[in-house]
Design an enzyme around this catalytic site. Sequence first.
Site, PDB file in Angstrom:
ATOM      1  N   LYS A 217     -10.466  -0.966  10.626  1.00  4.09           N
ATOM      2  CA  LYS A 217     -10.544  -2.065   9.680  1.00  4.09           C
ATOM      3  C   LYS A 217     -11.045  -3.223  10.682  1.00  4.09           C
ATOM      4  O   LYS A 217     -11.074  -4.220  10.234  1.00  4.09           O
ATOM      5  CB  LYS A 217      -9.414  -2.348   8.963  1.00  4.09           C
ATOM      6  CG  LYS A 217      -9.049  -1.214   7.892  1.00  4.09           C
ATOM      7  CD  LYS A 217      -7.842  -1.420   7.042  1.00  4.09           C
ATOM      8  CE  LYS A 217      -7.384  -0.378   6.020  1.00  4.09           C
ATOM      9  NZ  LYS A 217      -8.074   0.128   5.135  1.00  4.09           N
TER      10      LYS A 217
ATOM     11  N   ASP B 138       3.183  -4.553   7.925  1.00  7.53           N
ATOM     12  CA  ASP B 138       1.955  -3.988   7.876  1.00  7.53           C
ATOM     13  C   ASP B 138       0.646  -4.970   8.006  1.00  7.53           C
ATOM     14  O   ASP B 138       0.284  -5.615   6.998  1.00  7.53           O
ATOM     15  CB  ASP B 138       1.720  -3.412   6.508  1.00  7.53           C
ATOM     16  CG  ASP B 138       0.580  -2.504   5.947  1.00  7.53           C
ATOM     17  OD1 ASP B 138      -0.367  -2.776   6.905  1.00  7.53           O
ATOM     18  OD2 ASP B 138       0.522  -1.701   5.094  1.00  7.53           O
TER      19      ASP B 138
ATOM     20  N   GLN C  83      -4.401  -5.492   6.965  1.00  6.30           N
ATOM     21  CA  GLN C  83      -5.348  -6.460   6.257  1.00  6.30           C
ATOM     22  C   GLN C  83      -5.316  -7.700   7.003  1.00  6.30           C
ATOM     23  O   GLN C  83      -6.117  -8.757   6.373  1.00  6.30           O
ATOM     24  CB  GLN C  83      -5.264  -6.397   4.537  1.00  6.30           C
ATOM     25  CG  GLN C  83      -5.630  -4.946   4.024  1.00  6.30           C
ATOM     26  CD  GLN C  83      -7.020  -4.818   3.968  1.00  6.30           C
ATOM     27  OE1 GLN C  83      -7.817  -5.476   4.537  1.00  6.30           O
ATOM     28  NE2 GLN C  83      -7.030  -3.420   3.814  1.00  6.30           N
TER      29      GLN C  83
ATOM     30  N   HIS D 172       0.985  -1.215   0.104  1.00  7.68           N
ATOM     31  CA  HIS D 172       0.048   0.063  -0.048  1.00  7.68           C
ATOM     32  C   HIS D 172       0.908   1.081  -0.103  1.00  7.68           C
ATOM     33  O   HIS D 172       2.083   1.116   0.442  1.00  7.68           O
ATOM     34  CB  HIS D 172      -0.717  -0.111   1.262  1.00  7.68           C
ATOM     35  CG  HIS D 172      -1.854   0.977   1.391  1.00  7.68           C
ATOM     36  ND1 HIS D 172      -1.571   2.277   1.902  1.00  7.68           N
ATOM     37  CD2 HIS D 172      -3.263   0.905   1.198  1.00  7.68           C
ATOM     38  CE1 HIS D 172      -2.992   2.993   1.825  1.00  7.68           C
ATOM     39  NE2 HIS D 172      -3.798   2.189   1.439  1.00  7.68           N
TER      40      HIS D 172
ATOM     41  N   CYS E 156      -4.667   2.629  -3.651  1.00 10.00           N
ATOM     42  CA  CYS E 156      -3.498   3.019  -3.238  1.00 10.00           C
ATOM     43  C   CYS E 156      -2.226   1.933  -3.111  1.00 10.00           C
ATOM     44  O   CYS E 156      -1.633   2.026  -2.329  1.00 10.00           O
ATOM     45  CB  CYS E 156      -3.542   3.216  -1.685  1.00 10.00           C
ATOM     46  SG  CYS E 156      -4.914   4.384  -1.283  1.00 10.00           S
TER      47      CYS E 156
HETATM   48  N1  PLP Z   1      -1.760  -0.996   4.428  1.00 11.34           N
HETATM   49  C1  PLP Z   1      -2.834  -1.663   3.869  1.00 11.34           C
HETATM   50  C2  PLP Z   1      -2.301  -3.062   3.437  1.00 11.34           C
HETATM   51  C3  PLP Z   1      -4.087  -1.129   3.959  1.00 11.34           C
HETATM   52  O1  PLP Z   1      -4.815  -1.984   3.268  1.00 11.34           O
HETATM   53  C4  PLP Z   1      -4.403   0.078   4.224  1.00 11.34           C
HETATM   54  C5  PLP Z   1      -5.705   0.705   3.831  1.00 11.34           C
HETATM   55  O2  PLP Z   1      -6.403   0.253   3.111  1.00 11.34           O
HETATM   56  C6  PLP Z   1      -3.334   0.819   4.931  1.00 11.34           C
HETATM   57  C7  PLP Z   1      -2.223   0.266   5.146  1.00 11.34           C
HETATM   58  C8  PLP Z   1      -3.510   2.178   5.333  1.00 11.34           C
HETATM   59  O3  PLP Z   1      -4.467   2.339   6.544  1.00 11.34           O
HETATM   60  P1  PLP Z   1      -5.187   3.520   6.969  1.00 11.34           P
HETATM   61  O4  PLP Z   1      -5.693   4.129   6.010  1.00 11.34           O
HETATM   62  O5  PLP Z   1      -6.078   2.829   7.926  1.00 11.34           O
HETATM   63  O6  PLP Z   1      -3.942   4.141   7.640  1.00 11.34           O
END
Ligand code: PLP
Length: 409
Positions: free
Chosen positions: A230, A204, A207, A127, A368
Amino acid sequence: MMNDFMIDVDNIRKDFPILGREVYGKPLVYLDNAATTQKPQCVIDCISDAYRNVNANVHRGIHFLSQEATDMMEAARENVRSFIGAGSTEEIIFTRGTTESINLLASSFSAAFLKEGDEVLISGMEHHSNIVPWQIQARRYGFRIKVVPVTDTGELDMNAFHSLLNVRTRLVSITHVSNVLGTVNPMSEIIREAHSKGIPVAVDGAQSVPHISVDVRELGADFYAFSGHKIYGPTGIGVLYGRKELLEKMPPYQGGGEMIRRVTFEGTTYNDLPFKFEAGTPDYIGSIALSSALDYVRGIGLDKIAGYESELCSYAVRRLGEIQGIRFIGKAPERCGVVSFMVRDIHPSDIGTLLDRLGIAVRTGHHCAEPLMDRFSIPGTVRASFAFYNTFSDIDTLVNGLERVIGMF
Ligand code: PLP
Protein backbone atom coordinates in the site's frame (compact mmCIF):
# COMPACT_ATOMS: atom_id res chain seq x y z
CA MET A 1 2.90 20.54 -14.18
CA MET A 2 3.66 21.78 -10.65
CA ASN A 3 0.87 22.42 -8.18
CA ASP A 4 0.86 24.32 -4.88
CA PHE A 5 2.61 21.41 -3.21
CA MET A 6 5.46 21.31 -5.73
CA ILE A 7 4.59 17.79 -6.76
CA ASP A 8 5.43 17.31 -10.40
CA VAL A 9 2.64 14.84 -11.12
CA ASP A 10 3.33 14.60 -14.86
CA ASN A 11 6.90 13.53 -14.23
CA ILE A 12 5.97 11.31 -11.30
CA ARG A 13 3.46 9.44 -13.47
CA LYS A 14 6.30 8.52 -15.83
CA ASP A 15 7.87 6.56 -12.97
CA PHE A 16 4.85 4.21 -12.90
CA PRO A 17 4.77 2.14 -16.12
CA ILE A 18 1.29 0.73 -15.48
CA LEU A 19 -0.26 4.20 -15.50
CA GLY A 20 0.40 4.34 -19.23
CA ARG A 21 -1.88 1.34 -19.83
CA GLU A 22 -5.22 1.31 -21.52
CA VAL A 23 -8.13 -0.87 -20.44
CA TYR A 24 -11.03 -1.53 -22.83
CA GLY A 25 -9.29 0.92 -25.15
CA LYS A 26 -9.50 3.73 -22.58
CA PRO A 27 -6.64 5.30 -20.63
CA LEU A 28 -6.51 3.73 -17.18
CA VAL A 29 -7.78 5.94 -14.37
CA TYR A 30 -6.60 4.12 -11.27
CA LEU A 31 -8.54 5.15 -8.16
CA ASP A 32 -8.17 1.96 -6.10
CA ASN A 33 -5.03 2.93 -4.21
CA ALA A 34 -6.39 1.99 -0.78
CA ALA A 35 -6.54 -1.62 -2.01
CA THR A 36 -3.05 -1.51 -3.45
CA THR A 37 -0.76 1.10 -4.96
CA GLN A 38 1.09 0.89 -8.25
CA LYS A 39 4.85 0.40 -8.28
CA PRO A 40 7.46 2.85 -9.53
CA GLN A 41 10.11 1.58 -11.96
CA CYS A 42 12.79 1.82 -9.23
CA VAL A 43 10.91 -0.74 -7.10
CA ILE A 44 10.36 -3.05 -10.08
CA ASP A 45 14.07 -2.73 -10.95
CA CYS A 46 15.07 -3.31 -7.35
CA ILE A 47 13.22 -6.64 -7.30
CA SER A 48 14.74 -7.87 -10.55
CA ASP A 49 18.24 -6.57 -9.66
CA ALA A 50 18.08 -8.34 -6.31
CA TYR A 51 17.13 -11.66 -7.94
CA ARG A 52 19.67 -11.12 -10.71
CA ASN A 53 22.61 -10.13 -8.54
CA VAL A 54 22.34 -10.91 -4.85
CA ASN A 55 19.85 -13.70 -4.34
CA ALA A 56 20.86 -16.12 -1.55
CA ASN A 57 19.14 -17.18 1.64
CA VAL A 58 19.76 -14.73 4.47
CA HIS A 59 21.12 -15.00 8.02
CA ARG A 60 22.46 -18.51 7.65
CA GLY A 61 25.11 -18.59 4.95
CA ILE A 62 28.75 -17.73 5.37
CA HIS A 63 29.21 -17.26 1.66
CA PHE A 64 29.48 -13.89 -0.03
CA LEU A 65 26.01 -13.69 -1.55
CA SER A 66 24.25 -14.77 1.61
CA GLN A 67 26.06 -12.11 3.59
CA GLU A 68 25.32 -9.46 0.98
CA ALA A 69 21.60 -10.38 0.93
CA THR A 70 21.57 -10.36 4.75
CA ASP A 71 23.22 -6.94 4.86
CA MET A 72 20.68 -5.59 2.38
CA MET A 73 17.76 -7.01 4.33
CA GLU A 74 19.08 -5.58 7.59
CA ALA A 75 19.71 -2.22 5.90
CA ALA A 76 16.07 -2.35 4.81
CA ARG A 77 15.04 -2.95 8.43
CA GLU A 78 17.06 0.09 9.46
CA ASN A 79 15.37 2.14 6.72
CA VAL A 80 11.92 1.07 7.96
CA ARG A 81 12.99 1.96 11.51
CA SER A 82 13.97 5.46 10.51
CA PHE A 83 10.91 5.88 8.24
CA ILE A 84 8.50 5.34 11.14
CA GLY A 85 10.72 6.79 13.86
CA ALA A 86 11.19 3.60 15.89
CA GLY A 87 13.96 3.49 18.49
CA SER A 88 15.63 0.24 17.44
CA THR A 89 15.68 -2.31 14.62
CA GLU A 90 14.87 -4.92 17.28
CA GLU A 91 11.38 -3.41 17.23
CA ILE A 92 10.85 -3.90 13.46
CA ILE A 93 9.40 -7.29 12.55
CA PHE A 94 8.95 -8.15 8.88
CA THR A 95 5.65 -9.88 8.13
CA ARG A 96 3.55 -10.58 5.04
CA GLY A 97 1.49 -7.43 5.58
CA THR A 98 -0.87 -5.70 8.00
CA THR A 99 -3.03 -8.81 8.27
CA GLU A 100 -0.16 -11.01 9.36
CA SER A 101 1.17 -8.26 11.65
CA ILE A 102 -2.14 -8.09 13.52
CA ASN A 103 -2.51 -11.88 13.62
CA LEU A 104 0.99 -12.12 15.11
CA LEU A 105 0.14 -9.42 17.63
CA ALA A 106 -3.22 -10.94 18.58
CA SER A 107 -1.76 -14.41 18.96
CA SER A 108 1.35 -13.49 20.96
CA PHE A 109 -0.08 -10.60 22.97
CA SER A 110 -3.07 -12.71 24.02
CA ALA A 111 -0.83 -15.61 25.04
CA ALA A 112 1.31 -13.29 27.16
CA PHE A 113 -1.21 -10.91 28.68
CA LEU A 114 -4.88 -11.90 28.25
CA LYS A 115 -7.21 -14.09 30.28
CA GLU A 116 -10.87 -14.50 31.05
CA GLY A 117 -12.53 -11.29 32.19
CA ASP A 118 -10.05 -9.04 30.32
CA GLU A 119 -11.13 -6.71 27.52
CA VAL A 120 -9.63 -5.59 24.21
CA LEU A 121 -11.05 -2.34 22.85
CA ILE A 122 -11.38 -1.99 19.08
CA SER A 123 -13.62 0.31 17.04
CA GLY A 124 -16.64 0.07 14.78
CA MET A 125 -14.61 1.16 11.74
CA GLU A 126 -12.02 -1.62 11.81
CA HIS A 127 -11.00 -3.67 8.79
CA HIS A 128 -11.78 -7.37 9.31
CA SER A 129 -8.06 -7.90 9.89
CA ASN A 130 -8.31 -5.92 13.14
CA ILE A 131 -11.47 -7.75 14.23
CA VAL A 132 -11.23 -11.44 13.35
CA PRO A 133 -7.73 -12.14 14.81
CA TRP A 134 -9.02 -10.81 18.15
CA GLN A 135 -12.18 -12.92 17.89
CA ILE A 136 -10.09 -16.05 17.27
CA GLN A 137 -7.94 -15.36 20.36
CA ALA A 138 -10.94 -14.28 22.47
CA ARG A 139 -12.45 -17.72 21.93
CA ARG A 140 -9.19 -19.27 23.03
CA TYR A 141 -8.41 -17.13 26.10
CA GLY A 142 -11.91 -16.04 27.14
CA PHE A 143 -11.41 -12.26 27.01
CA ARG A 144 -14.07 -9.91 25.63
CA ILE A 145 -13.96 -7.52 22.69
CA LYS A 146 -15.50 -4.08 23.23
CA VAL A 147 -16.25 -1.75 20.35
CA VAL A 148 -16.07 2.05 20.21
CA PRO A 149 -19.12 3.14 18.17
CA VAL A 150 -18.93 5.29 15.03
CA THR A 151 -20.95 8.51 14.73
CA ASP A 152 -23.17 9.47 11.77
CA THR A 153 -20.33 11.57 10.34
CA GLY A 154 -18.00 8.56 10.45
CA GLU A 155 -15.91 9.55 13.46
CA LEU A 156 -15.15 7.62 16.62
CA ASP A 157 -17.53 8.44 19.44
CA MET A 158 -14.84 9.72 21.80
CA ASN A 159 -17.20 10.00 24.78
CA ALA A 160 -17.93 6.31 24.38
CA PHE A 161 -14.20 5.63 24.03
CA HIS A 162 -13.51 7.32 27.35
CA SER A 163 -16.25 5.40 29.15
CA LEU A 164 -15.31 2.04 27.57
CA LEU A 165 -11.74 2.26 28.90
CA ASN A 166 -11.78 0.59 32.29
CA VAL A 167 -9.79 -1.56 34.70
CA ARG A 168 -10.43 -4.67 32.59
CA THR A 169 -9.07 -3.12 29.36
CA ARG A 170 -5.71 -4.70 28.49
CA LEU A 171 -5.21 -3.31 24.98
CA VAL A 172 -6.69 -0.76 22.60
CA SER A 173 -6.35 -1.73 18.92
CA ILE A 174 -7.65 0.90 16.50
CA THR A 175 -7.06 1.96 12.94
CA HIS A 176 -5.24 5.24 12.34
CA VAL A 177 -7.18 5.95 9.12
CA SER A 178 -10.39 4.21 8.06
CA ASN A 179 -10.15 2.41 4.73
CA VAL A 180 -13.85 3.13 4.09
CA LEU A 181 -14.51 6.56 5.58
CA GLY A 182 -11.07 8.10 5.21
CA THR A 183 -11.43 9.36 8.79
CA VAL A 184 -8.12 10.14 10.48
CA ASN A 185 -8.68 9.07 14.07
CA PRO A 186 -7.37 11.21 16.95
CA MET A 187 -4.59 8.72 17.70
CA SER A 188 -2.59 11.02 20.00
CA GLU A 189 -5.63 11.60 22.20
CA ILE A 190 -6.50 7.87 22.18
CA ILE A 191 -2.96 6.91 23.15
CA ARG A 192 -2.64 9.63 25.82
CA GLU A 193 -5.91 8.57 27.43
CA ALA A 194 -5.12 4.82 27.27
CA HIS A 195 -1.59 5.33 28.61
CA SER A 196 -2.92 7.42 31.49
CA LYS A 197 -4.64 4.20 32.59
CA GLY A 198 -1.60 2.02 31.85
CA ILE A 199 -3.16 0.44 28.73
CA PRO A 200 -1.00 -0.15 25.61
CA VAL A 201 -2.26 0.84 22.16
CA ALA A 202 -1.88 -0.98 18.83
CA VAL A 203 -2.43 1.01 15.66
CA ASP A 204 -3.48 -0.37 12.28
CA GLY A 205 -1.45 1.88 10.02
CA ALA A 206 -2.35 0.26 6.68
CA GLN A 207 -4.05 3.44 5.45
CA SER A 208 -1.94 6.03 7.27
CA VAL A 209 1.72 5.25 6.55
CA PRO A 210 1.30 5.84 2.77
CA HIS A 211 -0.36 9.22 3.28
CA ILE A 212 0.81 10.97 6.43
CA SER A 213 4.13 11.25 8.16
CA VAL A 214 4.15 8.78 11.06
CA ASP A 215 6.55 8.81 13.99
CA VAL A 216 5.69 5.92 16.29
CA ARG A 217 7.62 7.29 19.24
CA GLU A 218 6.19 10.80 18.95
CA LEU A 219 2.73 9.22 18.65
CA GLY A 220 3.47 6.90 21.57
CA ALA A 221 2.12 3.80 19.78
CA ASP A 222 3.03 0.50 21.44
CA PHE A 223 2.42 -1.45 18.22
CA TYR A 224 2.04 -0.22 14.66
CA ALA A 225 1.23 -2.38 11.60
CA PHE A 226 1.40 -1.60 7.89
CA SER A 227 1.65 -3.24 4.44
CA GLY A 228 4.39 -2.71 1.86
CA HIS A 229 2.08 -2.98 -1.14
CA LYS A 230 0.00 0.00 0.00
CA ILE A 231 3.08 2.23 0.06
CA TYR A 232 4.35 1.53 -3.47
CA GLY A 233 6.32 -1.54 -2.39
CA PRO A 234 5.79 -5.17 -3.35
CA THR A 235 3.05 -7.51 -2.17
CA GLY A 236 3.89 -10.10 0.48
CA ILE A 237 5.87 -7.81 2.77
CA GLY A 238 4.74 -5.77 5.75
CA VAL A 239 5.83 -4.59 9.14
CA LEU A 240 4.87 -4.89 12.76
CA TYR A 241 6.52 -2.34 15.00
CA GLY A 242 6.34 -3.22 18.68
CA ARG A 243 7.89 -1.70 21.76
CA LYS A 244 10.82 -3.87 22.80
CA GLU A 245 9.72 -4.12 26.40
CA LEU A 246 6.39 -5.68 25.31
CA LEU A 247 7.79 -7.82 22.47
CA GLU A 248 10.28 -9.36 24.88
CA LYS A 249 7.45 -10.64 27.06
CA MET A 250 5.52 -12.11 24.12
CA PRO A 251 6.04 -15.72 22.94
CA PRO A 252 6.91 -16.52 19.29
CA TYR A 253 4.07 -16.59 16.79
CA GLN A 254 5.45 -19.40 14.62
CA GLY A 255 8.19 -21.93 15.10
CA GLY A 256 10.87 -22.93 12.63
CA GLY A 257 14.26 -21.92 11.31
CA GLU A 258 15.95 -18.69 12.38
CA MET A 259 13.67 -17.90 15.34
CA ILE A 260 15.65 -20.21 17.64
CA ARG A 261 18.85 -19.97 19.66
CA ARG A 262 19.17 -23.69 20.45
CA VAL A 263 16.93 -26.65 19.68
CA THR A 264 16.97 -30.03 21.41
CA PHE A 265 14.18 -32.59 21.68
CA GLU A 266 13.90 -31.65 25.34
CA GLY A 267 13.22 -28.00 24.58
CA THR A 268 14.11 -24.92 22.58
CA THR A 269 15.38 -21.46 23.44
CA TYR A 270 14.45 -18.57 21.23
CA ASN A 271 16.43 -16.05 19.25
CA ASP A 272 16.68 -12.35 20.12
CA LEU A 273 14.34 -9.71 18.76
CA PRO A 274 13.26 -9.26 16.06
CA PHE A 275 14.24 -12.74 14.79
CA LYS A 276 12.18 -14.49 17.46
CA PHE A 277 9.14 -13.45 15.42
CA GLU A 278 10.53 -14.22 11.95
CA ALA A 279 10.38 -18.00 11.55
CA GLY A 280 11.53 -19.49 8.25
CA THR A 281 12.99 -17.90 5.15
CA PRO A 282 11.77 -14.31 5.18
CA ASP A 283 10.79 -12.38 2.07
CA TYR A 284 14.17 -10.66 2.01
CA ILE A 285 13.73 -9.49 -1.59
CA GLY A 286 10.42 -7.98 -0.48
CA SER A 287 12.15 -6.17 2.41
CA ILE A 288 14.82 -4.79 0.10
CA ALA A 289 12.21 -3.60 -2.42
CA LEU A 290 10.05 -2.11 0.35
CA SER A 291 13.08 -0.12 1.40
CA SER A 292 13.47 1.22 -2.13
CA ALA A 293 9.76 2.19 -2.12
CA LEU A 294 10.28 4.08 1.14
CA ASP A 295 13.26 5.91 -0.41
CA TYR A 296 11.07 6.82 -3.37
CA VAL A 297 8.32 8.22 -1.11
CA ARG A 298 10.91 10.04 0.99
CA GLY A 299 12.32 11.56 -2.21
CA ILE A 300 8.96 13.18 -2.91
CA GLY A 301 8.32 14.02 0.75
CA LEU A 302 5.41 12.88 2.89
CA ASP A 303 4.43 16.43 3.80
CA LYS A 304 4.09 17.32 0.13
CA ILE A 305 2.25 14.06 -0.53
CA ALA A 306 -0.17 14.71 2.34
CA GLY A 307 -0.83 18.26 1.15
CA TYR A 308 -1.41 17.30 -2.47
CA GLU A 309 -3.59 14.29 -1.66
CA SER A 310 -5.66 16.38 0.71
CA GLU A 311 -6.33 18.83 -2.16
CA LEU A 312 -7.28 15.90 -4.41
CA CYS A 313 -9.64 14.58 -1.75
CA SER A 314 -11.32 17.97 -1.22
CA TYR A 315 -11.69 18.44 -4.96
CA ALA A 316 -13.24 14.97 -5.27
CA VAL A 317 -15.73 15.70 -2.48
CA ARG A 318 -16.66 19.04 -4.10
CA ARG A 319 -17.04 17.64 -7.64
CA LEU A 320 -18.81 14.45 -6.58
CA GLY A 321 -21.09 16.57 -4.38
CA GLU A 322 -22.50 18.11 -7.58
CA ILE A 323 -23.99 14.74 -8.55
CA GLN A 324 -27.73 14.43 -7.89
CA GLY A 325 -28.60 11.73 -5.36
CA ILE A 326 -25.07 11.15 -4.07
CA ARG A 327 -24.68 10.21 -0.41
CA PHE A 328 -21.24 10.33 1.14
CA ILE A 329 -20.43 7.69 3.73
CA GLY A 330 -17.96 9.43 6.03
CA LYS A 331 -17.85 13.19 6.47
CA ALA A 332 -15.16 13.63 9.10
CA PRO A 333 -13.30 16.94 8.91
CA GLU A 334 -10.01 15.08 9.45
CA ARG A 335 -9.72 12.64 6.56
CA CYS A 336 -7.32 11.34 3.98
CA GLY A 337 -6.96 9.14 0.96
CA VAL A 338 -10.49 7.88 0.48
CA VAL A 339 -13.97 9.05 -0.60
CA SER A 340 -16.86 6.57 -0.19
CA PHE A 341 -20.35 7.11 -1.52
CA MET A 342 -23.64 5.67 -2.73
CA VAL A 343 -25.80 7.07 -5.51
CA ARG A 344 -29.57 6.83 -4.98
CA ASP A 345 -30.41 3.14 -4.53
CA ILE A 346 -28.10 1.94 -7.31
CA HIS A 347 -26.07 -1.02 -6.12
CA PRO A 348 -22.39 -0.03 -5.72
CA SER A 349 -21.21 -3.05 -7.71
CA ASP A 350 -23.35 -2.00 -10.70
CA ILE A 351 -21.71 1.42 -10.61
CA GLY A 352 -18.24 -0.11 -10.27
CA THR A 353 -18.77 -2.53 -13.16
CA LEU A 354 -19.94 0.21 -15.51
CA LEU A 355 -17.16 2.60 -14.47
CA ASP A 356 -14.69 -0.18 -15.18
CA ARG A 357 -15.85 -0.30 -18.82
CA LEU A 358 -14.86 3.36 -19.02
CA GLY A 359 -11.35 2.55 -17.80
CA ILE A 360 -12.01 3.82 -14.26
CA ALA A 361 -10.87 1.48 -11.49
CA VAL A 362 -12.69 2.04 -8.19
CA ARG A 363 -13.47 -0.40 -5.40
CA THR A 364 -17.02 -1.38 -4.55
CA GLY A 365 -18.47 -3.57 -1.81
CA HIS A 366 -18.00 -3.81 1.93
CA HIS A 367 -14.24 -3.15 1.84
CA CYS A 368 -13.63 -5.87 4.46
CA ALA A 369 -15.55 -3.79 6.99
CA GLU A 370 -18.94 -5.50 7.22
CA PRO A 371 -19.76 -4.23 10.73
CA LEU A 372 -19.29 -0.68 9.44
CA MET A 373 -21.68 -1.38 6.54
CA ASP A 374 -24.22 -2.66 9.09
CA ARG A 375 -23.70 0.52 11.12
CA PHE A 376 -24.78 2.60 8.11
CA SER A 377 -27.38 0.01 6.96
CA ILE A 378 -25.86 -0.20 3.49
CA PRO A 379 -24.71 -3.17 1.38
CA GLY A 380 -21.48 -1.44 0.42
CA THR A 381 -20.09 1.75 -1.08
CA VAL A 382 -18.27 2.94 -4.16
CA ARG A 383 -14.82 3.97 -3.01
CA ALA A 384 -12.37 6.20 -4.86
CA SER A 385 -8.96 6.25 -3.22
CA PHE A 386 -6.03 8.44 -4.14
CA ALA A 387 -2.28 8.45 -4.54
CA PHE A 388 0.09 11.30 -5.37
CA TYR A 389 0.15 10.17 -9.02
CA ASN A 390 -3.57 10.87 -9.41
CA THR A 391 -4.58 14.11 -11.06
CA PHE A 392 -7.51 16.49 -10.80
CA SER A 393 -8.39 15.34 -14.29
CA ASP A 394 -8.69 11.73 -12.99
CA ILE A 395 -11.41 13.05 -10.70
CA ASP A 396 -13.14 14.91 -13.55
CA THR A 397 -13.09 11.64 -15.52
CA LEU A 398 -14.65 9.85 -12.54
CA VAL A 399 -17.38 12.47 -12.20
CA ASN A 400 -18.16 12.42 -15.93
CA GLY A 401 -18.16 8.63 -15.90
CA LEU A 402 -20.53 8.57 -12.96
CA GLU A 403 -22.92 10.98 -14.71
CA ARG A 404 -22.99 8.63 -17.69
CA VAL A 405 -23.46 5.53 -15.55
CA ILE A 406 -26.24 7.09 -13.48
CA GLY A 407 -28.00 8.14 -16.67
CA MET A 408 -28.35 4.44 -17.54
CA PHE A 409 -30.55 3.75 -14.48
N1 PLP B 1 -6.25 -2.60 7.75
C1 PLP B 1 -6.74 -1.67 6.93
C2 PLP B 1 -7.25 -0.39 7.49
C3 PLP B 1 -6.76 -1.90 5.55
O1 PLP B 1 -7.24 -0.98 4.73
C4 PLP B 1 -6.25 -3.14 5.05
C5 PLP B 1 -6.31 -3.45 3.61
O2 PLP B 1 -7.06 -2.88 2.87
C6 PLP B 1 -5.75 -4.06 5.96
C7 PLP B 1 -5.76 -3.76 7.30
C8 PLP B 1 -5.18 -5.36 5.50
O3 PLP B 1 -4.05 -5.16 4.75
P1 PLP B 1 -3.33 -6.37 3.97
O4 PLP B 1 -4.41 -7.01 3.15
O5 PLP B 1 -2.28 -5.71 3.16
O6 PLP B 1 -2.79 -7.29 5.00
